[in-house]
Design an enzyme around this catalytic site. Structure first.
Site, mmCIF file in Angstrom:
data_model
loop_
_atom_site.group_PDB
_atom_site.id
_atom_site.type_symbol
_atom_site.label_atom_id
_atom_site.label_comp_id
_atom_site.label_asym_id
_atom_site.label_seq_id
_atom_site.Cartn_x
_atom_site.Cartn_y
_atom_site.Cartn_z
ATOM 1 N N ASP A 529 0.865 -1.180 0.000
ATOM 2 C CA ASP A 529 0.000 0.000 0.000
ATOM 3 C C ASP A 529 0.906 1.236 0.000
ATOM 4 O O ASP A 529 1.554 1.532 1.004
ATOM 5 C CB ASP A 529 -0.881 -0.042 1.267
ATOM 6 C CG ASP A 529 -1.871 1.105 1.342
ATOM 7 O OD1 ASP A 529 -1.659 2.124 0.659
ATOM 8 O OD2 ASP A 529 -2.862 0.983 2.099
ATOM 9 N N HIS A 530 0.920 1.915 -1.120
ATOM 10 C CA HIS A 530 1.868 3.029 -1.263
ATOM 11 C C HIS A 530 1.467 4.254 -0.431
ATOM 12 O O HIS A 530 2.207 5.223 -0.352
ATOM 13 C CB HIS A 530 2.002 3.399 -2.742
ATOM 14 C CG HIS A 530 3.337 3.998 -3.097
ATOM 15 N ND1 HIS A 530 4.274 4.348 -2.156
ATOM 16 C CD2 HIS A 530 3.886 4.299 -4.293
ATOM 17 C CE1 HIS A 530 5.341 4.854 -2.751
ATOM 18 N NE2 HIS A 530 5.128 4.835 -4.048
#
Ligand code: CAO
Length: 557
Positions: A529-530
């Site tokens: 999850d950036h």
């Protein structure tokens, strides 16, 4: 039976408003206040409601016609006895409604035209910020009306004419537009409040000359504004009540910045059905939301065709295709698990900005060791696959890279770091994907993990997993090693922030500086999850995994 004509009511002085949509046809049974057609002037569009109930005998206009007040629209056959049965009665809608004690669109528009909204303090100096209290305009009734929608919130920037709130009486809904461009300082009402003419609605801070504001309104920015009727007062900002009963001007939805273009009848239906209009795709001209759109939305939601996440994003739905037109087909209902997985995947895909990092771990030594332990594994009544080693390596990397062992709170404000290491393992079952969770992986031995992998995979395939055995995961491993492939990009199992995809190991030539050596390489795909994990974090995590799997002695530390 009586034949009566409905004509265009007072539409705020707009001349030559274009018919952009016909909502009824000859033969239709119509109800009082049902929309007949949609008119559009330079500044706004408005749905003209019927002032009669009955059967449409004739539609007297067509799309593209330009109409003004008094122009006949439809001939309606009503139940009422009337002298002039044979002759269409040239009765204006405003007259009809008035005689029935209603508040027709035109009447309210006209009222709005002459009643400006007062301002608290307004500066007449150009460019000087000033505060304006936008009040409930003349709404054609002394009765209280409900605030049914707040279109803005404190801090929102609004343009002149943007809708601030939507009011609704028994007969109509109306949007109150902003008298000027500016910033919303405070909402002075809540949704559901009952308000009367003159009640304060919104405190606005605007920049600009007061004279300009007045001119803009009186120049006809809304159908209700007119140069003659809008009194020029140095201390007030002019805000004609827009659109009154029948207007369906697009309403700006503040932070979502979504334009909802729908008439009062459609808004009412949406409210009754609990549908958020911002989520409905309008199929009318200029994407106007029609009753059928709301009904279709509800039907799709009930049949499960509107995944929750997708509707939130306001995505257009994929059209239904009749595949039988191209050949023989068979339609099989999806399992509950399948549908649940689909919804979870879509939610994650839409909410999480995914990045996948790829690397190969040299597991030559690990495989040699694992194979050497096969006999012992059998004696113990278990199977030693690469999975327990992967679990152990991930647990170590999660401990050393705590962001991967965290979740972001739903409001995005905080990170929750978990002081336990529970890892989910994707299991492919005949009924769909299941993810049992192995608890406290960091504290378990390889043998303990091997036992749990076998036990949980079996339970999953036999559908014997308890809900608690599928909860609490911090990270997931999805191994397609026994199936094949060089790499894939797994979808993060939210609210976790990372997932490791494992593909099939293969022996490949690796240059050792002097010669190519046959090495067993295991392809790893780390999706993350950036919003939480940076490329650097992921690079470190992945490199550590490769190092640990390359030399499993390091798992001892
Ligand atoms: N490369 C090469 N061989 C591998 C391997 C890899 N990466 N991973 C496992 N293998 C081998 C095993 O060693 C085993 O062979 P041996 O018996 O000779 O040792 C064989 O493949 C079968 O292993 P397995 O699949 O029974 O056991 P596992 O512990 O490796 O995996 C489980 C267990 C439950 C993860 C797996 O069976 C499974 O269901 N995987 C599918 C996961 C999935 O569907 N992911 C996609 C999710 S998104 O749609």
């Amino acid at each position: 039976m009586a034949k009566q004509q409905i004509t265009v009511p007072d539409i705020g002085g707009a001349e030559g408003a274009e018919v952009i949509e016909l909502l009824v046809a000859a033969g239709d049974q119509i109800e009082l206040e049902q929309g007949l057609l949609v008119l559009e002037s330079d500044k706004a569009s408005m749905e003209i409601p019927s002032t009669l109930a009955g059967k449409v005998l004739q539609v007297l206009v067509k799309v593209g016609d330009e109409l003004s007040e008094g122009h006949p629209i439809v001939v309606v056959e009503t139940e009422a006895e009337a002298d002039a049965e044979a002759e269409p009665e040239p009765e204006s809608s405003a007259d009809t409604a008035e005689s029935e004690g209603e508040s027709p669109a035109g009447e309210a528009v006209q009222d709005a035209e002459v009643e400006p909204v007062a301002a608290d303090q307004a500066s007449s100096d150009s460019g000087v910020p000033s505060e304006v209290t936008v009040e409930v305009p003349d709404i054609g009734t002394d009765d209280a009306v409900d605030v049914i929608e707040l279109c803005v919130k404190p801090g929102d920037e609004v343009a002149e004419g943007d809708s601030l709130v939507v009011l609704e009486s028994d007969k109509a809904s109306m949007e109150v537009p902003s008298p000027r461009a500016g910033k919303v300082i405070r909402m002075l009402v809540k949704e559901g409040a009952a308000v009367r003419e003159g009640d304060p609605l919104v405190l606005l801070e605007g920049v600009g000359a007061q004279d300009e504001q007045v001119e803009a309104s009186s120049g006809g920015d809304t159908p209700a504004a007119s140069a003659e009727s809008a009194p020029v007062d140095e201390s007030v900002a002019q805000t004609p009540a827009t659109a009154a009963a029948a207007t369906s001007q697009p309403a700006s939805r503040g932070s979502e910045d979504t334009l909802v273009y729908a008439g009062p009848a459609v808004r009412k239906l949406a409210r009754e059905l609990g549908v958020d209009l911002a989520k409905v795709t309008g199929s009318g001209p200029r994407e106007r939301v029609l009753k059928e759109d709301v009904q279709g939305f509800v039907q799709r939601a009930l049949s499960g065709k509107v995944p929750a996440a997708a509707t939130g994003a306001g995505l257009p739905t994929v059209p239904d295709v009749d595949f039988s037109a191209f050949g023989a087909i068979e339609t099989v209902p999806r399992t509950k698990l399948d549908k649940l997985t689909a919804a979870n995947m879509q939610r994650s895909w839409l909410n999480v900005p995914h990045v996948t990092q790829f690397d190969d771990a040299d597991i030559t030594d690990l495989e040699a060791f694992r194979k050497s332990m096969k006999g012992e594994a059998e004696q113990r009544g278990t199977r030693l696959t690469p999975m327990p080693f992967l679990l152990k390596a991930c647990a170590t990397a999660l401990r050393d890279n705590p962001k991967f062992n965290a979740s972001v709170t739903a409001d995005g404000e905080n990170l929750v770091y978990k002081h336990y290491v529970h890892i989910g393992m994707a299991v492919d079952t005949p009924v769909g994907l299941m993810v049992p969770v192995i608890r406290d992986v960091d504290r378990k031995s390889i043998w303990e993990l091997a036992d749990e992998v076998v036990e949980l995979a079996e339970k999953a395939r036999e559908r014997k997993l308890k809900p608690a055995e599928m909860q609490g995961g911090c990270f997931t491993i999805s191994s397609l090693g026994n199936i094949g492939g060089n790499g894939f990009s797994p979808i993060v199992n939210t609210p976790e922030v990372g997932i490791l995809g494992v593909s099939r190991a293969a022996v490949k030539p690796v240059w050792d500086g002097q010669a190519f050596q046959p090495r067993t390489l295991l392809p790893l795909s780390l999706s993350y999850d950036h919003r939480v994990i940076n490329g650097g974090d992921a690079g470190r995590f992945c490199t550590q995994l490769v190092t640990l799997l390359g030399d499993i002695r390091r798992l001892l530390f």
